[in-house]
Design a protein around this motif. Structure first.
Motif, PDB file in Angstrom:
ATOM      1  N   MET A  29      -0.528   8.166   5.685  1.00 27.79           N
ATOM      2  CA  MET A  29      -0.965   8.160   4.303  1.00 27.79           C
ATOM      3  C   MET A  29      -2.490   8.027   4.282  1.00 27.79           C
ATOM      4  O   MET A  29      -3.045   7.177   4.971  1.00 27.79           O
ATOM      5  N   GLU A  30      -3.112   8.826   3.500  1.00 28.58           N
ATOM      6  CA  GLU A  30      -4.569   8.785   3.379  1.00 28.58           C
ATOM      7  C   GLU A  30      -5.003   7.550   2.593  1.00 28.58           C
ATOM      8  O   GLU A  30      -4.216   6.983   1.824  1.00 28.58           O
ATOM      9  N   ASN A  31      -6.260   7.166   2.783  1.00 23.26           N
ATOM     10  CA  ASN A  31      -6.785   5.989   2.094  1.00 23.26           C
ATOM     11  C   ASN A  31      -6.653   6.096   0.582  1.00 23.26           C
ATOM     12  O   ASN A  31      -6.311   5.139  -0.088  1.00 23.26           O
ATOM     13  N   SER A  32      -6.924   7.277   0.038  1.00 23.64           N
ATOM     14  CA  SER A  32      -6.860   7.433  -1.413  1.00 23.64           C
ATOM     15  C   SER A  32      -5.420   7.280  -1.917  1.00 23.64           C
ATOM     16  O   SER A  32      -5.194   6.698  -2.985  1.00 23.64           O
ATOM     17  N   GLU A  33      -4.464   7.785  -1.152  1.00 25.70           N
ATOM     18  CA  GLU A  33      -3.058   7.618  -1.532  1.00 25.70           C
ATOM     19  C   GLU A  33      -2.641   6.151  -1.435  1.00 25.70           C
ATOM     20  O   GLU A  33      -1.921   5.644  -2.304  1.00 25.70           O
ATOM     21  N   ALA A  34      -3.081   5.491  -0.374  1.00 29.96           N
ATOM     22  CA  ALA A  34      -2.763   4.075  -0.202  1.00 29.96           C
ATOM     23  C   ALA A  34      -3.362   3.256  -1.341  1.00 29.96           C
ATOM     24  O   ALA A  34      -2.719   2.349  -1.886  1.00 29.96           O
ATOM     25  N   MET A  35      -4.586   3.564  -1.704  1.00 29.51           N
ATOM     26  CA  MET A  35      -5.237   2.830  -2.787  1.00 29.51           C
ATOM     27  C   MET A  35      -4.537   3.091  -4.115  1.00 29.51           C
ATOM     28  O   MET A  35      -4.325   2.173  -4.912  1.00 29.51           O
ATOM     29  N   SER A  36      -4.140   4.319  -4.350  1.00 30.64           N
ATOM     30  CA  SER A  36      -3.419   4.662  -5.577  1.00 30.64           C
ATOM     31  C   SER A  36      -2.097   3.898  -5.659  1.00 30.64           C
ATOM     32  O   SER A  36      -1.733   3.379  -6.723  1.00 30.64           O
ATOM     33  N   LEU A  37      -1.388   3.827  -4.546  1.00 30.06           N
ATOM     34  CA  LEU A  37      -0.127   3.075  -4.511  1.00 30.06           C
ATOM     35  C   LEU A  37      -0.391   1.594  -4.744  1.00 30.06           C
ATOM     36  O   LEU A  37       0.327   0.933  -5.498  1.00 30.06           O
ATOM     37  N   THR A  38      -1.420   1.068  -4.117  1.00 31.51           N
ATOM     38  CA  THR A  38      -1.776  -0.342  -4.286  1.00 31.51           C
ATOM     39  C   THR A  38      -2.053  -0.658  -5.748  1.00 31.51           C
ATOM     40  O   THR A  38      -1.534  -1.639  -6.298  1.00 31.51           O
ATOM     41  N   VAL A  39      -2.866   0.167  -6.376  1.00 34.07           N
ATOM     42  CA  VAL A  39      -3.216  -0.043  -7.786  1.00 34.07           C
ATOM     43  C   VAL A  39      -1.962   0.038  -8.660  1.00 34.07           C
ATOM     44  O   VAL A  39      -1.762  -0.791  -9.560  1.00 34.07           O
ATOM     45  N   ALA A  40      -1.107   1.009  -8.402  1.00 34.67           N
ATOM     46  CA  ALA A  40       0.109   1.164  -9.209  1.00 34.67           C
ATOM     47  C   ALA A  40       1.036  -0.047  -9.058  1.00 34.67           C
ATOM     48  O   ALA A  40       1.577  -0.548 -10.052  1.00 34.67           O
ATOM     49  N   LEU A  41       1.223  -0.530  -7.826  1.00 33.58           N
ATOM     50  CA  LEU A  41       2.088  -1.694  -7.607  1.00 33.58           C
ATOM     51  C   LEU A  41       1.520  -2.940  -8.265  1.00 33.58           C
ATOM     52  O   LEU A  41       2.254  -3.716  -8.900  1.00 33.58           O
ATOM     53  N   LEU A  42       0.207  -3.153  -8.118  1.00 33.98           N
ATOM     54  CA  LEU A  42      -0.408  -4.322  -8.741  1.00 33.98           C
ATOM     55  C   LEU A  42      -0.345  -4.235 -10.268  1.00 33.98           C
ATOM     56  O   LEU A  42      -0.097  -5.240 -10.942  1.00 33.98           O
ATOM     57  N   ALA A  43      -0.561  -3.053 -10.813  1.00 34.32           N
ATOM     58  CA  ALA A  43      -0.480  -2.881 -12.262  1.00 34.32           C
ATOM     59  C   ALA A  43       0.939  -3.130 -12.763  1.00 34.32           C
ATOM     60  O   ALA A  43       1.135  -3.800 -13.789  1.00 34.32           O
ATOM     61  N   ALA A  44       1.939  -2.617 -12.035  1.00 39.88           N
ATOM     62  CA  ALA A  44       3.332  -2.841 -12.432  1.00 39.88           C
ATOM     63  C   ALA A  44       3.681  -4.324 -12.355  1.00 39.88           C
ATOM     64  O   ALA A  44       4.335  -4.862 -13.252  1.00 39.88           O
ATOM     65  N   ALA A  45       3.232  -4.997 -11.290  1.00 35.27           N
ATOM     66  CA  ALA A  45       3.506  -6.427 -11.153  1.00 35.27           C
ATOM     67  C   ALA A  45       2.827  -7.211 -12.266  1.00 35.27           C
ATOM     68  O   ALA A  45       3.427  -8.120 -12.862  1.00 35.27           O
ATOM     69  N   GLY A  46       1.588  -6.878 -12.561  1.00 36.97           N
ATOM     70  CA  GLY A  46       0.868  -7.557 -13.627  1.00 36.97           C
ATOM     71  C   GLY A  46       1.533  -7.365 -14.977  1.00 36.97           C
ATOM     72  O   GLY A  46       1.661  -8.305 -15.766  1.00 36.97           O
ATOM     73  N   GLU A  47       1.972  -6.148 -15.240  1.00 36.74           N
ATOM     74  CA  GLU A  47       2.659  -5.859 -16.502  1.00 36.74           C
ATOM     75  C   GLU A  47       3.987  -6.607 -16.581  1.00 36.74           C
ATOM     76  O   GLU A  47       4.358  -7.141 -17.626  1.00 36.74           O
ATOM     77  N   LEU A  48       4.703  -6.673 -15.474  1.00 37.65           N
ATOM     78  CA  LEU A  48       5.967  -7.402 -15.452  1.00 37.65           C
ATOM     79  C   LEU A  48       5.735  -8.888 -15.718  1.00 37.65           C
ATOM     80  O   LEU A  48       6.444  -9.503 -16.525  1.00 37.65           O
ATOM     81  N   VAL A  49       4.742  -9.483 -15.067  1.00 36.82           N
ATOM     82  CA  VAL A  49       4.434 -10.900 -15.298  1.00 36.82           C
ATOM     83  C   VAL A  49       4.055 -11.121 -16.759  1.00 36.82           C
ATOM     84  O   VAL A  49       4.507 -12.083 -17.394  1.00 36.82           O
TER      85      VAL A  49
END
Length: 147
Positions: A1-21
């Motif tokens: 996985m490229e860095n940009s894809e990894a970063m995009s996934l990271t941001v999406a997971l953190l955003a989903a977790a934040g929204e869930l909390v």
């Protein structure tokens, strides 16, 4: 996985977790428990039969003194009580009261409501698949803050 894809996934997971909390906290407040979000992280540890203040401190990633202050606050609000520890006469076990368990149930209901809304967007099959995939990389938690 490229860095940009990894970063995009990271941001999406953190955003989903934040929204869930956020949604869980709002749902808990709407059910009459408008307390600090840190309570929920403590309740997650205490709900499986209680813990000592030292165990709670380790779970929350705070000092024993900070955990002791949190326990004092939770006792004063009626969410927990201290009991003799069944295996260590020197320790006290912190356990949820009926009010603490009711707050925990409110959080569970709020979480279920939030996840149901994911089903409206993704569909039930994709939500189940997401659950299974996430359980493969984070099977047991722990559910604790990352401050």
């Amino acid at each position: 996985m490229e860095n940009s894809e990894a970063m995009s996934l990271t941001v999406a997971l953190l955003a989903a977790a934040g929204e869930l909390v956020r949604r869980v906290n709002e749902g808990v407040a709407a059910r009459g428990f408008a307390d600090r979000p840190a309570y929920g992280f403590a309740f997650a540890r205490l709900s499986s039969g209680g813990a000592t203040a030292t165990e709670l401190a380790a779970h929350l990633g705070v000092t024993k003194q900070a955990a002791g202050q949190l326990v004092d606050e939770l006792v004063s609000k009626g969410y927990v009580e201290r009991r003799p520890h069944p295996g260590d006469a020197r320790a006290r076990l912190v356990v949820l009261t009926d009010l603490g368990r009711a707050s925990t149930r409110a959080a569970e209901e709020a979480a279920a409501d939030a996840v149901r809304q994911w089903g409206d967007v993704l569909g039930e099959g994709d939500v189940r698949a997401l659950r299974e995939l996430l359980l493969r990389i984070a099977p047991y938690g722990p559910i604790r803050p990352t401050w």
